[in-house]
Design a protein around this motif. Structure first.
Motif, PDB file in Angstrom:
ATOM      1  N   ILE A  35      50.744  51.182  46.911  1.00 11.83           N
ATOM      2  CA  ILE A  35      49.921  50.519  45.898  1.00 11.83           C
ATOM      3  C   ILE A  35      49.385  49.196  46.418  1.00 11.83           C
ATOM      4  N   GLY A  36      48.286  48.732  45.833  1.00 14.51           N
ATOM      5  CA  GLY A  36      47.838  47.377  46.080  1.00 14.51           C
ATOM      6  C   GLY A  36      46.686  47.218  47.042  1.00 14.51           C
ATOM      7  N   ARG A  37      45.974  48.290  47.370  1.00  9.14           N
ATOM      8  CA  ARG A  37      44.860  48.166  48.311  1.00  9.14           C
ATOM      9  C   ARG A  37      43.565  47.733  47.624  1.00  9.14           C
ATOM     10  N   ASN A  38      43.465  47.950  46.328  1.00  5.47           N
ATOM     11  CA  ASN A  38      42.247  47.580  45.592  1.00  5.47           C
ATOM     12  C   ASN A  38      42.547  46.431  44.638  1.00  5.47           C
ATOM     13  N   GLU A  39      41.908  45.303  44.855  1.00  5.06           N
ATOM     14  CA  GLU A  39      42.099  44.138  43.992  1.00  5.06           C
ATOM     15  C   GLU A  39      41.051  44.118  42.892  1.00  5.06           C
ATOM     16  N   TYR A  40      41.406  43.455  41.793  1.00  7.02           N
ATOM     17  CA  TYR A  40      40.466  43.309  40.682  1.00  7.02           C
ATOM     18  C   TYR A  40      40.219  41.819  40.451  1.00  7.02           C
ATOM     19  N   ILE A  41      38.961  41.423  40.445  1.00 11.79           N
ATOM     20  CA  ILE A  41      38.592  40.022  40.212  1.00 11.79           C
ATOM     21  C   ILE A  41      38.092  39.885  38.772  1.00 11.79           C
ATOM     22  N   PRO A  42      38.804  39.160  37.920  1.00 13.30           N
ATOM     23  CA  PRO A  42      38.384  39.006  36.517  1.00 13.30           C
ATOM     24  C   PRO A  42      37.018  38.333  36.403  1.00 13.30           C
ATOM     25  N   PRO A  67      44.432  38.928  42.141  1.00 11.74           N
ATOM     26  CA  PRO A  67      44.754  37.771  42.978  1.00 11.74           C
ATOM     27  C   PRO A  67      44.379  36.439  42.316  1.00 11.74           C
ATOM     28  N   ARG A  68      44.857  36.233  41.114  1.00 11.02           N
ATOM     29  CA  ARG A  68      44.636  34.989  40.379  1.00 11.02           C
ATOM     30  C   ARG A  68      45.982  34.527  39.834  1.00 11.02           C
ATOM     31  N   TYR A  69      46.168  33.240  39.719  1.00 12.11           N
ATOM     32  CA  TYR A  69      47.432  32.744  39.186  1.00 12.11           C
ATOM     33  C   TYR A  69      47.606  33.182  37.734  1.00 12.11           C
ATOM     34  N   MET A  70      48.793  33.692  37.419  1.00  9.42           N
ATOM     35  CA  MET A  70      49.134  34.067  36.045  1.00  9.42           C
ATOM     36  C   MET A  70      50.531  33.547  35.735  1.00  9.42           C
ATOM     37  N   ARG A  71      50.704  33.026  34.538  1.00  9.75           N
ATOM     38  CA  ARG A  71      52.042  32.623  34.089  1.00  9.75           C
ATOM     39  C   ARG A  71      52.612  33.779  33.265  1.00  9.75           C
ATOM     40  N   PHE A  72      53.705  34.350  33.718  1.00  6.44           N
ATOM     41  CA  PHE A  72      54.285  35.525  33.066  1.00  6.44           C
ATOM     42  C   PHE A  72      55.210  35.138  31.914  1.00  6.44           C
ATOM     43  N   GLU A 179      46.311  50.567  37.310  1.00  5.16           N
ATOM     44  CA  GLU A 179      44.884  50.680  37.001  1.00  5.16           C
ATOM     45  C   GLU A 179      44.481  49.604  35.996  1.00  5.16           C
ATOM     46  N   ILE A 180      43.475  48.808  36.341  1.00  4.32           N
ATOM     47  CA  ILE A 180      42.901  47.895  35.356  1.00  4.32           C
ATOM     48  C   ILE A 180      41.983  48.739  34.468  1.00  4.32           C
ATOM     49  N   VAL A 181      42.343  48.857  33.210  1.00  3.87           N
ATOM     50  CA  VAL A 181      41.616  49.758  32.307  1.00  3.87           C
ATOM     51  C   VAL A 181      40.319  49.122  31.819  1.00  3.87           C
ATOM     52  N   ALA A 182      40.425  47.876  31.337  1.00  9.48           N
ATOM     53  CA  ALA A 182      39.233  47.228  30.774  1.00  9.48           C
ATOM     54  C   ALA A 182      39.422  45.719  30.744  1.00  9.48           C
ATOM     55  N   GLU A 183      38.288  45.016  30.703  1.00  7.69           N
ATOM     56  CA  GLU A 183      38.285  43.572  30.463  1.00  7.69           C
ATOM     57  C   GLU A 183      37.366  43.307  29.281  1.00  7.69           C
ATOM     58  N   TYR A 184      37.915  42.635  28.275  1.00  9.72           N
ATOM     59  CA  TYR A 184      37.176  42.338  27.045  1.00  9.72           C
ATOM     60  C   TYR A 184      36.886  40.841  27.010  1.00  9.72           C
ATOM     61  N   SER A 185      35.617  40.493  26.977  1.00 10.03           N
ATOM     62  CA  SER A 185      35.222  39.082  26.976  1.00 10.03           C
ATOM     63  C   SER A 185      35.582  38.448  25.639  1.00 10.03           C
ATOM     64  N   ARG A 186      35.601  37.124  25.625  1.00  7.68           N
ATOM     65  CA  ARG A 186      35.863  36.420  24.372  1.00  7.68           C
ATOM     66  C   ARG A 186      34.780  36.737  23.353  1.00  7.68           C
ATOM     67  N   GLU A 187      33.557  36.903  23.817  1.00  9.69           N
ATOM     68  CA  GLU A 187      32.469  37.259  22.912  1.00  9.69           C
ATOM     69  C   GLU A 187      32.733  38.616  22.261  1.00  9.69           C
TER      70      GLU A 187
END
Length: 398
Positions: A35-42, A67-72, A179-187
């Motif tokens: 796992i981990g060969r495909n990165e997702y950029i928000p 590859p972005r900082y996240m606080r878990f 799998e990143i399924v979806a990204e929903y914007s604040r709008e």
């Protein structure tokens, strides 16, 4: 309650540690799970990442994929443990979540972090899936997303359950997927109702690993695939015995003589196999408990299951207050009783507002204004008590 200055303190250090851990784990996760060969950029930051919970590796896998900082968000048990707790707080400072207690503080901490522009990641199920299907997600999750700042990213994890089942005594070799399924914007989120947000969260996070396996047919091998399975499956479909099943090697059997084998693909084999997978068996045993509830309540002296060598403590403060040691714990249809040489303690099930577990070691529950922990030095079938409590009181199962 921690203020904004607490969450900003040491943030640079937390970011550097996360980047180092991501670099350190990348090669291992690729070799271990493929796992981990495909990165997702928000597209937007800050974001709240929600994922289903299948293994202990989930936070590392998500941190590798994004590859972005996240606080878990992490269990309070981990953050307060010795000697690792202070080290974990210093290095990554996760958001604490107390199991089997009100989540109000955690919800506020998540809002504060997002308001400060800090990305947050959490597993809304709260615990790892016991049967391979995504569990209960509280409707409060949608309320949090609606009222917080930033976007929402949904992540679906699969395969990791069969690599590292939460009930198992032994890990398996095999493939995991993220799998990143979806990204929903604040709008987009601002235009959605809380119910609509909850629906997309449940839809995006849902996984049935055994249905996936019917098509993928991935192999997950180890020496004793049935060891520990009694932690998840506690009712025999042949005789109805509770706590009479045991897993040894690849065989899962009951004292009545009923026996099935589990293969390297996670399925049950053998002519007497009533179910071919753990999830279907678990659904059946939940229905069994629910259908026998009235009958059992008519016999309040009937012990459904029991465990010895339990330490009962009143928790919640900096140091737990031990109430009973070496106690016998008995679950009745309407109460849980702890008895030891030094005394006893009884909790009516209706008076327990929340119950959860920390791994296979501790049973956590809230009763009135107090918070309790029933623990043992060795692993024990905690999950059956949590699930039966929820079924006997009509609460949703995880």
């Amino acid at each position: 309650m921690y203020d904004d200055s607490y969450w900003k303190r040491g943030l640079g250090r937390n970011r550097r540690v996360m980047a180092f851990v991501r670099f350190l784990m990348k090669g291992y996760l690729r070799r271990r799970f493929g796992i981990g060969r495909n990165e997702y950029i928000p597209h937007e930051e800050p974001f709240l990442l929600l994922g289903n919970h299948v293994s202990d590796w989930d936070p590392f896998i998500e941190a590798l994929i994004i590859p972005r900082y996240m606080r878990f968000v992490a269990t309070e048990h981990l953050i307060k443990s010795r000697p690792l707790g202070p080290i974990i707080r210093f290095l990554i400072n996760p958001i604490p979540r107390r199991k089997a207690a009100s989540a109000d503080d955690t919800v506020e901490y998540i809002r504060r972090n997002l308001g400060l522009g800090i990305n947050v990641a959490m597993f809304p199920e709260g615990v790892r899936t016991l049967n391979g299907r995504t569990g209960y997600v509280s409707p409060r999750t949608g309320e949090l997303v609606k009222s917080a700042s930033g976007s929402l990213i949904t992540c679906r994890l699969s395969g990791g359950y069969l690599c590292d089942p939460v009930w198992a005594s032994e890990k398996r070799k095999g493939e995991a997927r993220c799998e990143i399924v979806a990204e929903y914007s604040r709008e987009q989120l601002d235009k959605m109702t809380v119910d609509e947000i909850n629906e997309v969260i449940k839809r995006d996070l849902f996984v049935d690993v055994f249905e996936d396996q019917r098509g993928l047919h991935c192999r997950y091998s180890c020496d004793s695939p049935a060891a520990g399975l009694e932690n998840a499956l506690y009712i025999c479909p042949e005789c109805g015995g509770i706590g009479t099943m045991r897993g040894t090697g690849n065989t899962f059997s009951c004292r009545c003589g009923y026996s099935v084998r589990i293969n390297d693909y996670g399925f049950f084999e053998g002519e007497p196999a009533v179910f071919d997978n753990i999830a279907d068996w678990d659904v059946w045993q939940r229905d069994y408990v629910a259908s026998h509830r009235s009958e059992w309540l008519g016999s309040p002296g009937h012990v459904l299951c029991s465990q010895n060598g339990i330490t009962l403590s009143e928790a919640g403060g900096k140091k737990a207050n031990v109430l009973l040691s070496g106690a016998d714990m008995k679950l009745y249809p309407d109460r849980i009783v702890f008895e030891s040489a030094s005394g006893s303690k009884c909790f009516e099930l209706y008076a327990i507002t929340r119950m959860s577990n920390h791994r296979s070691i501790s049973l956590l529950f809230s009763a009135g204004e107090k918070y309790y922990e029933a623990s043992s030095d060795s692993e024990w079938p905690v999950y059956r008590y949590v699930e039966m409590y929820r079924l006997l009181t009509g609460k949703p199962c995880k």
